[in-house]
Structures are given as C-alpha cells and as structure tokens.
Scaffold this motif. Sequence first.
Motif, short mmCIF file in Angstrom:
data_model
loop_
_atom_site.label_atom_id
_atom_site.label_comp_id
_atom_site.label_asym_id
_atom_site.label_seq_id
_atom_site.Cartn_x
_atom_site.Cartn_y
_atom_site.Cartn_z
N ILE A 168 0.82 -1.23 0.00
CA ILE A 168 0.00 0.00 0.00
C ILE A 168 0.86 1.28 0.00
N PRO A 169 1.87 1.38 0.86
CA PRO A 169 2.68 2.61 0.82
C PRO A 169 3.37 2.83 -0.53
N GLU A 170 3.77 1.75 -1.16
CA GLU A 170 4.41 1.86 -2.47
C GLU A 170 3.41 2.37 -3.52
N ILE A 171 2.20 1.86 -3.43
CA ILE A 171 1.15 2.32 -4.36
C ILE A 171 0.86 3.80 -4.12
N ALA A 172 0.83 4.17 -2.84
CA ALA A 172 0.60 5.58 -2.52
C ALA A 172 1.71 6.45 -3.10
N ALA A 173 2.94 5.95 -3.07
CA ALA A 173 4.06 6.72 -3.62
C ALA A 173 3.96 6.84 -5.13
N VAL A 174 3.53 5.77 -5.77
CA VAL A 174 3.43 5.79 -7.24
C VAL A 174 2.30 6.69 -7.70
N THR A 175 1.16 6.57 -7.03
CA THR A 175 -0.02 7.31 -7.48
C THR A 175 -0.09 8.72 -6.90
N GLY A 176 0.66 8.95 -5.85
CA GLY A 176 0.60 10.27 -5.20
C GLY A 176 -0.66 10.44 -4.37
N LEU A 177 -1.30 9.35 -4.01
CA LEU A 177 -2.53 9.42 -3.21
C LEU A 177 -2.23 9.09 -1.75
N PRO A 178 -3.06 9.60 -0.83
CA PRO A 178 -2.88 9.23 0.58
C PRO A 178 -3.16 7.74 0.79
N LEU A 179 -2.59 7.20 1.85
CA LEU A 179 -2.75 5.78 2.15
C LEU A 179 -4.22 5.38 2.26
N GLY A 180 -4.97 6.21 2.96
CA GLY A 180 -6.38 5.90 3.16
C GLY A 180 -7.15 5.86 1.85
N THR A 181 -6.83 6.77 0.97
CA THR A 181 -7.50 6.79 -0.34
C THR A 181 -7.15 5.54 -1.14
N VAL A 182 -5.89 5.17 -1.07
CA VAL A 182 -5.46 3.96 -1.79
C VAL A 182 -6.23 2.75 -1.28
N LYS A 183 -6.31 2.64 0.03
CA LYS A 183 -7.01 1.50 0.63
C LYS A 183 -8.49 1.51 0.22
N SER A 184 -9.08 2.68 0.29
CA SER A 184 -10.49 2.80 -0.04
C SER A 184 -10.77 2.35 -1.47
N HIS A 185 -9.94 2.83 -2.40
CA HIS A 185 -10.13 2.43 -3.81
C HIS A 185 -9.87 0.94 -4.00
N LEU A 186 -8.89 0.45 -3.28
CA LEU A 186 -8.56 -0.98 -3.41
C LEU A 186 -9.70 -1.85 -2.90
N TYR A 187 -10.25 -1.49 -1.77
CA TYR A 187 -11.33 -2.30 -1.20
C TYR A 187 -12.57 -2.25 -2.10
N ARG A 188 -12.82 -1.09 -2.67
CA ARG A 188 -13.98 -0.99 -3.56
C ARG A 188 -13.77 -1.83 -4.82
N ALA A 189 -12.54 -1.77 -5.32
CA ALA A 189 -12.22 -2.58 -6.51
C ALA A 189 -12.39 -4.06 -6.19
N LEU A 190 -11.91 -4.45 -5.02
CA LEU A 190 -12.02 -5.86 -4.62
C LEU A 190 -13.48 -6.25 -4.44
N ASN A 191 -14.25 -5.33 -3.96
CA ASN A 191 -15.66 -5.64 -3.76
C ASN A 191 -16.37 -5.87 -5.09
N VAL A 192 -16.00 -5.07 -6.09
CA VAL A 192 -16.59 -5.26 -7.43
C VAL A 192 -16.23 -6.65 -7.95
N ILE A 193 -14.99 -7.00 -7.79
CA ILE A 193 -14.53 -8.30 -8.29
C ILE A 193 -15.16 -9.44 -7.50
N ARG A 194 -15.24 -9.22 -6.23
CA ARG A 194 -15.84 -10.23 -5.35
C ARG A 194 -17.30 -10.45 -5.72
N THR A 195 -18.01 -9.38 -5.99
CA THR A 195 -19.42 -9.47 -6.37
C THR A 195 -19.58 -10.24 -7.68
N ARG A 196 -18.67 -9.95 -8.59
CA ARG A 196 -18.74 -10.63 -9.89
C ARG A 196 -18.35 -12.10 -9.75
N HIS A 197 -17.41 -12.32 -8.86
CA HIS A 197 -16.91 -13.69 -8.70
C HIS A 197 -17.87 -14.55 -7.88
#
Lengths: 200, 194
Positions: free
Chosen positions: A163-192
Amino acid sequence: MVPENIQTFPSTSLTLGAGARTTPLDDLESAVAMYQPRVFRFLLAQLRDRDAAETLTQETFLRAWTARAAFREDCSVSTWLIRIALNLARDHTRTGRFRFWKHIAANAVDVADVAASVPNREGSAEAQLIAQEQVKRIWESVAGLSARQRTIFLLRFLEEMDIPEIAAVTGLPLGTVKSHLYRALNVIRTRHHPQSQEGL
Amino acid sequence: MTPELVLQPDTTARRPMGEGHLTEEQFGELLSASARGPAANSSLAEAHLQSCEQCAAELASLRECLLLFREASTAFADNELRRMPQVTLPARRPMFLPVVEPGYWVLAAAAIFLAALLPMQVLRQHTVQPASAVAASTSSATAESDEALLEDVNREESASVPAPMQTLADPTDSVASTSADIETSIQTSDQRKD
C-alpha cells in the motif's frame, strides 16, 4: 577518440559529462532487461492495447533515461519506472493521442488469449477450463473499474506492490489507496461470488 | 462493462463481526495482505474465518482467482514481450557537444548566403535606377553640346572669309579718339579754373 574524462554510454554513442552523477539507469540495457517485463505487463493490463503498451514501455525507458539525473533514489527504480509509465498511460487515455488504435481490434488484448495463458497445474481439463473462466471474469471485471481503482488494483495484485508503495506511485494518501482498493475488490468479489452480497 | 457497486461503508464496512460475515474492508485487508503475509490487524477477521466456512471458502476462492489472474497476465505479457523490439535510444548527440553533420553545414551555409544575397540584390536594384537616369540625362546634355559645336563649325565653314582671315580694325582710330578725348577733358578743366 574519446577523452578520458568522458564516459561512453555502453549501448549507444551518447556520452556523459565527467561530473555527472551515476545512476542505476545509466546502463540502459541492464535496466531494460530487469524492468521491462514489469513495465510492459502493467501497461498492457492497464491499457489493454498491445501497440500502446509497447510504445509507452519504450517511452517510459527513454524518459527515465533522459531524466535519470533527477532520480534521487528516494524510491526503488522499479517504483520510479512504474510512476513514469502510469503518467504516460494517463496522458495516453486523457489526450487520446493514439485514439484511432482503439478501433483496431488486432491491437486490443483479447481476454480469451489472456485466459488461455493460465498455467497448467496438472489438473483436469475441466479444472483448467474453470480456471480460465475465472481469469476471464476478473479481466472483464477489472475493465469495468474506474481508472483509479483499476490502477490501484493492478499495482497491488499484478505488480504486488504494498500500500505505501502504491501511494508513492499514485501520489494518493494511504487511506484513499485503501479505499479504492477495497472498492475494486468488492466489485470483483461481487462478480466472482454474486451470493457474497446477498450473505451480507 | 460491470457496473460499479454503490457501497455503504457506514453500514457494511463497520458492521460488527458477530452479526454476519466479513465486511468489505476486512475482506480487502485480508486479500491485500495475502501476498505478503497476514495483515497486522486481522486477528478478529482471522478468528471469524475459523468459525465461518462460507467466508473462509470465499476468501480462499478469491485468493486463488487473484493468483490465477496474476499468473495468466504475467505469462501473457511475457509472451507478448518476446515479440516486442528491444528498447533502443535514438542516435542523437548530447546538447553540450552540438556536432552537426557536414551536409547540414553546406545547407546552412547556402541558406545564409542566399539570405545575405537577397537584400543586397534588392538594394542594388534600388541604387542602379537613379544612376541610369543620371547617365541618360548626361548623355542627352552631351549630345546637345555636340550639336551646338557642330553647328558652330558648320557656321564658320560656311562663312565666306574664315574668322582668322577677317580684316583687323584700324588701331589708329581708337588712338585718335582717345587723344581728342584727352584734349576735351583738358579744356573742360581749364574752363572750370577760370
């Protein structure tokens, strides 16, 4: 004849001044051999376009090499390259510079080709087909994510960045990265597992 | 395109464990941590997984899918990469050593020469025009004087007696008149004295 205070670039005729600071990217051949698969893989999954991924991979290394003096080694070379690649991918999708390529089906990545690349684990043919179907479903789900969610998802589950590495690459705060990641996972989880939402 | 779910983090993500299954956030944490060991704050979720087969199965299945996704994507990209040409830098020279190809030097020199020649040619055209006018006026004046000279020559030649052969005037006439004048002036002066 090259003067003694001039260092010849190994793979090209380019030269560096004597006072230039050496960076890991000075040896472009080694950098490409080491990091090109990662950069290309990320761009291919992000853009789903062979030609665009190929062009932007080359552009990533050229830009990195040109700006290597600005590399302060506050992050890994890999992170820095992915950051450049991500910016190029953003520009690519924003400006639509290669928009006409999108209409050429031959360049677009076929999900079936990706699914066919699932390694055979000595299982049954049926298990292999199920695995391919699962991969296909995830690829399709990732395509439906927002650009930011897709980027973060790919950085986490394709490039295995933390997560910190992703935050460094994207320039986003850690919390935002986590939030987007969890939402993305939820979409995939729902589809799966469509029943996963029903159970909640 | 898969429509993105509208999430309600306040009601689902923070739901207590005892009420149901793993929340979206817990699932995210567990999946995110799967590649590099368990998450630091996932003890509660881990405890739930021990007792909930459904969540455990779903989590395992998702982990397996994500692993397959990575493996397939990597294999596919590697396969594509083999067809891709090697990254090469364009053969360009550094900025601090601007060496230009000889052919470009010739072109640049020709361009500079032409650029310098063009204004000179224009300037020359502007300056030549008055000179020719002056020359024309000079030549016409010369022609007029020549004609006058020829007329004089013709006149002299057509004269019965050439100018050098003309009879000279009598010099004594002038001397006599002069002495008479002197006498007259003397007489006048004498009269004034009287």
